[in-house]
Design a protein around this motif. Structure first.
Motif, PDB file in Angstrom:
ATOM      1  N   HIS A 193      16.543   9.858   4.619  1.00 56.66           N
ATOM      2  CA  HIS A 193      16.880   9.876   3.197  1.00 56.66           C
ATOM      3  C   HIS A 193      15.728  10.542   2.453  1.00 56.66           C
ATOM      4  CE1 HIS A 193      18.610   8.857  -0.576  1.00 56.66           C
ATOM      5  NE2 HIS A 193      17.774   7.876  -0.869  1.00 56.66           N
ATOM      6  N   ARG A 194      16.013  11.689   1.870  1.00 60.65           N
ATOM      7  CA  ARG A 194      14.953  12.502   1.270  1.00 60.65           C
ATOM      8  C   ARG A 194      14.670  12.038  -0.157  1.00 60.65           C
ATOM      9  NH1 ARG A 194      13.856  16.784   4.494  1.00 60.65           N
ATOM     10  NH2 ARG A 194      15.383  17.233   6.134  1.00 60.65           N
ATOM     11  N   VAL A 195      13.640  11.269  -0.290  1.00 63.62           N
ATOM     12  CA  VAL A 195      13.152  10.822  -1.599  1.00 63.62           C
ATOM     13  C   VAL A 195      11.642  11.017  -1.616  1.00 63.62           C
ATOM     14  CG1 VAL A 195      15.004   9.156  -2.016  1.00 63.62           C
ATOM     15  CG2 VAL A 195      12.950   8.447  -0.761  1.00 63.62           C
ATOM     16  N   PRO A 196      11.052  11.177  -2.799  1.00 67.62           N
ATOM     17  CA  PRO A 196       9.584  11.360  -2.866  1.00 67.62           C
ATOM     18  C   PRO A 196       8.840  10.135  -2.344  1.00 67.62           C
ATOM     19  CG  PRO A 196      10.650  11.989  -4.929  1.00 67.62           C
ATOM     20  CD  PRO A 196      11.690  11.302  -4.117  1.00 67.62           C
ATOM     21  N   HIS A 197       7.765  10.395  -1.632  1.00 75.71           N
ATOM     22  CA  HIS A 197       6.901   9.326  -1.124  1.00 75.71           C
ATOM     23  C   HIS A 197       5.512   9.465  -1.743  1.00 75.71           C
ATOM     24  CE1 HIS A 197       8.806   7.011   2.270  1.00 75.71           C
ATOM     25  NE2 HIS A 197       9.743   7.914   2.006  1.00 75.71           N
ATOM     26  N   PRO A 198       4.856   8.346  -1.991  1.00 82.20           N
ATOM     27  CA  PRO A 198       3.496   8.424  -2.546  1.00 82.20           C
ATOM     28  C   PRO A 198       2.540   9.051  -1.548  1.00 82.20           C
ATOM     29  CG  PRO A 198       4.026   6.172  -1.901  1.00 82.20           C
ATOM     30  CD  PRO A 198       5.296   6.949  -1.775  1.00 82.20           C
ATOM     31  N   LEU A 199       1.487   9.630  -2.064  1.00 82.32           N
ATOM     32  CA  LEU A 199       0.479  10.282  -1.221  1.00 82.32           C
ATOM     33  C   LEU A 199      -0.235   9.247  -0.348  1.00 82.32           C
ATOM     34  CD1 LEU A 199      -1.137  12.860  -0.504  1.00 82.32           C
ATOM     35  CD2 LEU A 199      -2.724  12.234  -2.361  1.00 82.32           C
ATOM     36  N   ASN A 209       0.864  -1.174   0.000  1.00 77.57           N
ATOM     37  CA  ASN A 209       0.000   0.000   0.000  1.00 77.57           C
ATOM     38  C   ASN A 209       0.906   1.230   0.000  1.00 77.57           C
ATOM     39  OD1 ASN A 209      -1.508   2.282   1.410  1.00 77.57           O
ATOM     40  ND2 ASN A 209      -3.160   0.773   1.269  1.00 77.57           N
ATOM     41  N   PRO A 210       0.554   2.291  -0.709  1.00 75.77           N
ATOM     42  CA  PRO A 210       1.413   3.482  -0.728  1.00 75.77           C
ATOM     43  C   PRO A 210       1.748   4.005   0.664  1.00 75.77           C
ATOM     44  CG  PRO A 210      -0.331   3.690  -2.359  1.00 75.77           C
ATOM     45  CD  PRO A 210      -0.635   2.455  -1.576  1.00 75.77           C
ATOM     46  N   CYS A 211       0.835   3.839   1.604  1.00 77.61           N
ATOM     47  CA  CYS A 211       1.080   4.319   2.967  1.00 77.61           C
ATOM     48  C   CYS A 211       2.070   3.441   3.732  1.00 77.61           C
ATOM     49  CB  CYS A 211      -0.235   4.391   3.744  1.00 77.61           C
ATOM     50  SG  CYS A 211      -1.363   5.671   3.145  1.00 77.61           S
ATOM     51  N   GLN A 212       2.345   2.263   3.209  1.00 76.36           N
ATOM     52  CA  GLN A 212       3.213   1.326   3.928  1.00 76.36           C
ATOM     53  C   GLN A 212       4.672   1.375   3.469  1.00 76.36           C
ATOM     54  OE1 GLN A 212       1.025  -2.319   3.212  1.00 76.36           O
ATOM     55  NE2 GLN A 212       0.069  -2.228   5.233  1.00 76.36           N
ATOM     56  N   LYS A 213       4.971   2.267   2.548  1.00 74.71           N
ATOM     57  CA  LYS A 213       6.365   2.406   2.145  1.00 74.71           C
ATOM     58  C   LYS A 213       7.169   2.977   3.312  1.00 74.71           C
ATOM     59  CE  LYS A 213       9.476   4.463  -1.240  1.00 74.71           C
ATOM     60  NZ  LYS A 213       9.622   5.328  -2.428  1.00 74.71           N
ATOM     61  N   SER A 214       8.303   2.356   3.602  1.00 74.26           N
ATOM     62  CA  SER A 214       9.071   2.758   4.783  1.00 74.26           C
ATOM     63  C   SER A 214       9.806   4.066   4.549  1.00 74.26           C
ATOM     64  CB  SER A 214      10.075   1.663   5.151  1.00 74.26           C
ATOM     65  OG  SER A 214      11.092   1.568   4.163  1.00 74.26           O
ATOM     66  N   PHE A 215      10.020   4.793   5.633  1.00 78.84           N
ATOM     67  CA  PHE A 215      10.866   5.986   5.641  1.00 78.84           C
ATOM     68  C   PHE A 215      12.236   5.544   6.152  1.00 78.84           C
ATOM     69  CE2 PHE A 215       6.651   7.566   5.489  1.00 78.84           C
ATOM     70  CZ  PHE A 215       6.709   8.813   4.890  1.00 78.84           C
ATOM     71  N   VAL A 216      13.259   5.791   5.342  1.00 83.75           N
ATOM     72  CA  VAL A 216      14.598   5.264   5.630  1.00 83.75           C
ATOM     73  C   VAL A 216      15.487   6.375   6.175  1.00 83.75           C
ATOM     74  CG1 VAL A 216      16.639   4.151   4.666  1.00 83.75           C
ATOM     75  CG2 VAL A 216      14.353   3.517   3.833  1.00 83.75           C
ATOM     76  N   PHE A 217      16.183   6.049   7.239  1.00 82.02           N
ATOM     77  CA  PHE A 217      17.151   6.959   7.859  1.00 82.02           C
ATOM     78  C   PHE A 217      18.516   6.265   7.839  1.00 82.02           C
ATOM     79  CE2 PHE A 217      12.997   7.895   9.353  1.00 82.02           C
ATOM     80  CZ  PHE A 217      12.945   9.243   9.664  1.00 82.02           C
ATOM     81  N   TYR A 218      19.462   6.806   7.079  1.00 83.98           N
ATOM     82  CA  TYR A 218      20.783   6.192   6.981  1.00 83.98           C
ATOM     83  C   TYR A 218      21.710   6.728   8.073  1.00 83.98           C
ATOM     84  CZ  TYR A 218      19.798   4.077   2.418  1.00 83.98           C
ATOM     85  OH  TYR A 218      19.287   3.313   1.395  1.00 83.98           O
TER      86      TYR A 218
END
Length: 514
Positions: free
Chosen positions: A449-455, A420-429
């Protein structure tokens, strides 16, 4: 008493006295007995003192039923000798326990190509530690030009022996496989002393040597051991063998087994001209000796393409021993070269090598987030609650070695990057790592890590608001001396732009649950 009675008593007493006297009687009977007892007692005391004075102070006495028996010097010396042997054996066992395998007991055999040497030698410099008495040889196919003072930061360089007389008829492979397969024997024949293990690898293999030693110390180097791991590709393992250690990930061979291989390897190689590479030739010879592969999952061949993030962020519960195919995959940290990324990884590795890449799973109950910490590498925040059973599976950020194969062609379970678009993880390196000596704990910081995330239209806290995560962890060099278990993590604080997490050994009854 009358006079008559007195006379009668005297007559009786006189008769008794006369009858008791013999020609040998000198004293009356009571006095004789007294003197005799006194004489015997004097002799007993005298002889006892004399005996005791002649007995060594070290003599041992056994008392039983009020009887004292001396154990003479000969018997006593035997007991002392046995005690000495037991003490000596105890000291030897204690010495064996203390004298663990160290780097000076290991000899590395590195397969290298002269064409790629200038680039790949930088990988070797990352893990080679001459100051710790490391020993090894880089075996090349042709002579190369060396730079001044470079020999101090690299193993010894040698040219492999000619293998043109060995048959090779695999049309898809290259006959350099024969040269590489004989590196073990060529390294053994150098006659290096005090060797317990030979460790084979490629010039693009990076070893975590502290964890390598942790693995080797689990096994008796006096026995036959062939230690390594498989490919990540199920198809690779089918084509070659599920009983074969892949050389790029590295494998270890005990000294006695190396001697046994050396005696028969050239004959063995001649029997398998149709095999593809060096790894399968080595395994064929192991099969002839009857020695199986002892699998250790920390040796990583990484027969994949793309991004290793999914594999590294969900590392199995075992020490990270090696990384391979570093020229094939993307840099493990973003926006840097692979060499720079690996140099960055060595910082937390020096602080706590046992814990590098080890995953911990916990929950931010206030925000209903799932937190996955891959210590020294990255932290992930997921919206919602995921079970540890799902999070411990690698997400498919990588591609199969066989590009037409799908996710079913891996030799382990995987999960999709998101359902699900809401389940994409936010990654911190990981951005920094240091040691807090006062509190005896490591402090690692992870930046988003600053990358575009789905709405996402879920009405819940957004992990995108978090800028950095700080993780505290005490070094645990004896982590792998205990039974395998994931560390636990606890969210100490969760503010709008920052989060603080503690990672460490799970306390009693601690469970990763909401």
């Amino acid at each position: 008493m009358s006079m008559k009675e007195r006379d009668s008593e005297k007559i009786i007493w006189h008769q008794m006295r006369i009858s008791s006297i013999t020609p040998f009687s000198i004293f009356p009977l009571p006095k004789f007995m007294l003197w005799f007892i006194l004489f015997v007692f004097t002799i007993y005391v005298f002889t006892t003192q004399k005996y005791l004075s002649s007995t060594s102070c070290n003599d041992i006495f056994i008392t039983s039923s009020n009887i004292i028996l001396p154990i003479h010097s000969k018997t006593n010396s035997t007991i002392s000798s046995n005690a000495s042997i037991i003490d000596q054996q105890t000291r030897i066992l204690q010495q064996k326990e203390v004298e663990q395998t160290n780097l000076e007991h290991v000899v590395f055999g590195i397969a290298a190509s002269s064409k790629l040497w200038n680039k790949r030698k930088e990988y070797i410099k990352l893990w080679w530690k001459p100051e710790k008495k490391m020993r090894g040889v880089v075996w090349l196919d042709n002579a190369i030009k060396t730079e001044k003072n470079e020999s101090k930061s690299l193993p010894e360089l040698r040219i492999s022996a000619d293998t043109s007389h060995f048959a090779y008829n695999n049309k898809q492979g290259h006959r350099s496989a024969i040269r590489i397969s004989r590196i073990l024997s060529e390294t053994l024949r150098l006659g290096k002393k005090n060797v317990r293990w030979f460790v084979m690898g490629d010039d693009d293999t990076v070893f975590v040597t502290e964890n390598l030693l942790r693995i080797l110390n689990k096994y008796d180097h006096n026995q036959y051991y062939y230690i390594g791991s498989l490919s990540e590709s199920h198809l690779q393992n089918i084509y070659f063998s599920y009983s074969m250690a892949y050389g790029g990930g590295g494998f270890a061979i005990s000294y006695p087994l190396a001697k046994a291989i050396d005696k028969m390897q050239d004959r063995c190689i001649q029997r398998y001209p149709g095999l593809y590479g060096s790894d399968d030739r080595m395994q064929a010879c192991m099969a002839e000796l009857g020695v199986p592969l002892t699998k250790e999952l920390g040796f990583h061949q990484y027969d994949v393409y793309g991004n290793l993030f999914g594999l590294l962020a969900s590392h199995p519960i075992t020490p990270l021993v090696s990384l391979h195919h570093l020229d094939v995959v993307e840099p493990i940290f973003p926006n840097v070269t692979q060499l720079q990324a690996l140099q960055k990884l060595t910082v937390p590795m020096k602080l706590d090598s046992a814990g590098i890449m080890q995953q911990s799973i916990c929950y931010d109950k206030v925000n209903s987030w799932t937190i996955s910490v891959s210590w020294g590498f990255a932290v992930q925040i997921f919206r919602g609650v995921f079970s540890p059973r799902e999070i411990e599976m690698p997400s498919r950020t990588f591609l199969n070695w066989y590009r037409r194969a799908d996710y079913t062609a891996y030799a382990f379970n995987t999960r999709p990057v998101m359902r699900n678009p809401c389940q994409k993880s936010f990654v911190f390196y990981m951005s920094s790592a240091k040691m807090d000596s006062y509190n005896n704990q490591t402090v690692t910081q992870y930046t988003r890590h600053r990358v575009p995330h789905p709405l996402c239209r879920w009405k819940m806290a957004n992990p995108a608001d978090v800028e950095r995560i700080q993780v505290y962890k005490m070094p645990d060099p004896h982590l792998w001396d205990r039974s395998p278990r994931r560390n636990c993590c606890r969210v100490l604080s969760s503010k709008k732009k920052s989060m603080v997490v503690d990672v460490g050994v799970c306390s009693e009854d601690e469970v990763s649950e909401v």
